[in-house]
Design an enzyme around this catalytic site. Structure first.
Site, PDB file in Angstrom:
ATOM      1  N   CYS A  13     -50.992 -10.351  24.613  1.00 54.56           N
ATOM      2  CA  CYS A  13     -52.207  -9.238  24.908  1.00 54.56           C
ATOM      3  C   CYS A  13     -53.892  -9.644  24.562  1.00 54.56           C
ATOM      4  O   CYS A  13     -53.990 -10.901  25.018  1.00 54.56           O
ATOM      5  CB  CYS A  13     -52.473  -8.045  24.808  1.00 54.56           C
ATOM      6  N   ASP A  26     -48.577  -5.475  36.049  1.00 55.10           N
ATOM      7  CA  ASP A  26     -49.365  -5.346  35.386  1.00 55.10           C
ATOM      8  C   ASP A  26     -50.643  -5.257  35.785  1.00 55.10           C
ATOM      9  O   ASP A  26     -50.957  -6.389  36.653  1.00 55.10           O
ATOM     10  CB  ASP A  26     -49.462  -6.784  34.185  1.00 55.10           C
ATOM     11  N   HIS A  81     -47.952  -4.225  31.653  1.00 59.09           N
ATOM     12  CA  HIS A  81     -48.682  -5.258  30.504  1.00 59.09           C
ATOM     13  C   HIS A  81     -47.913  -4.560  29.400  1.00 59.09           C
ATOM     14  O   HIS A  81     -47.179  -3.181  29.323  1.00 59.09           O
ATOM     15  CB  HIS A  81     -49.991  -4.688  30.862  1.00 59.09           C
TER      16      HIS A  81
END
Length: 227
Positions: free
Chosen positions: A115, A164, A196
């Protein structure tokens, strides 16, 4: 947890901390692990421990200087408050501290980020190209962190989920094109059913099959490229 918290200095004399995990045999090639937007939480420490179990000496610098959260709103605030100049200082300090540690056998490190950390992994490889020989980006995102891709020397390995909403397939294709156009070595894996944070087994979006496949590729990539 099998590792421990350590302190390290930056070039301007500031002191920061990170989680260090060392292989059972006492030494191994160095890997920098970079946190998600939650902070240096247990999941990131466990990634260090997993890498240590496979022979790597892994260090996760605390980019938030002790702060962490499980609130998305607070995580977004912490991520957006992250200053790029200070982040670069922390990344350089962590890399130098790891390479200087007697438990690290390599002359360069691999960077592995998730991330926020995925984008920082790219940034570290671009900011310190002579110290990073492998760069791994798990669904990296940060609107204000724009790595100078042309500076990267390390091969790049990327992992992304097609579901995502933050790192869209359009964004993934653009990143791959930018790396290709700059003449960089980049291999991307995308998982059709993954969202995600699919690698994080504490997250509702955890996708076991995708995470296990990514882990296999990650281990092989680091073993082949950390020198």
């Amino acid at each position: 947890m099998k590792g421990r918290m350590i302190e390290f200095n930056t070039s301007n004399g500031q002191v920061f901390s990170g989680y260090l995990s060392i292989p059972e045999k006492g030494k191994g090639p160095g890997a920098i692990v970079l946190q998600e937007w939650w902070g240096l939480v247990d999941h990131i420490k466990q990634v260090c421990d997993r890498l240590a179990a496979f022979g790597f000496t892994a260090l996760a610098p605390d980019m938030y200087k002790g702060e962490q959260t499980d609130s998305p709103d607070q995580a977004d605030r912490l991520m957006m408050a992250l200053g790029i100049d200070e982040s670069e200082q922390i990344l350089q300090g962590a890399i130098k501290a790891l390479l200087a540690n007697q438990a690290c056998t390599s002359k360069k490190v691999g960077t592995v980020g998730f991330c926020l950390g995925g984008q920082l992994s790219l940034y570290a490889a671009a900011a310190d190209p002579d110290m990073v020989s492998a760069c791994v980006d798990f669904y990296g995102i940060h609107p204000n962190v724009n790595p100078p891709i042309e500076n990267i020397k390390a091969p790049v390995l990327g992992f992304f989920g097609e579901k995502d909403p933050y790192v869209t397939m359009e964004a993934v294709r653009e990143l791959k094109k930018n790396l290709d156009d700059a003449g960089k070595t980049a291999i991307f894996y995308t998982y059709p059913d993954a969202d995600h944070a699919f690698f994080n087994d504490t997250d509702p979006n955890y996708h076991q099959q995708a995470a296990e496949d990514a882990w296999r590729h990650l281990r092989q990539f680091l073993a082949e490229n950390i020198s």
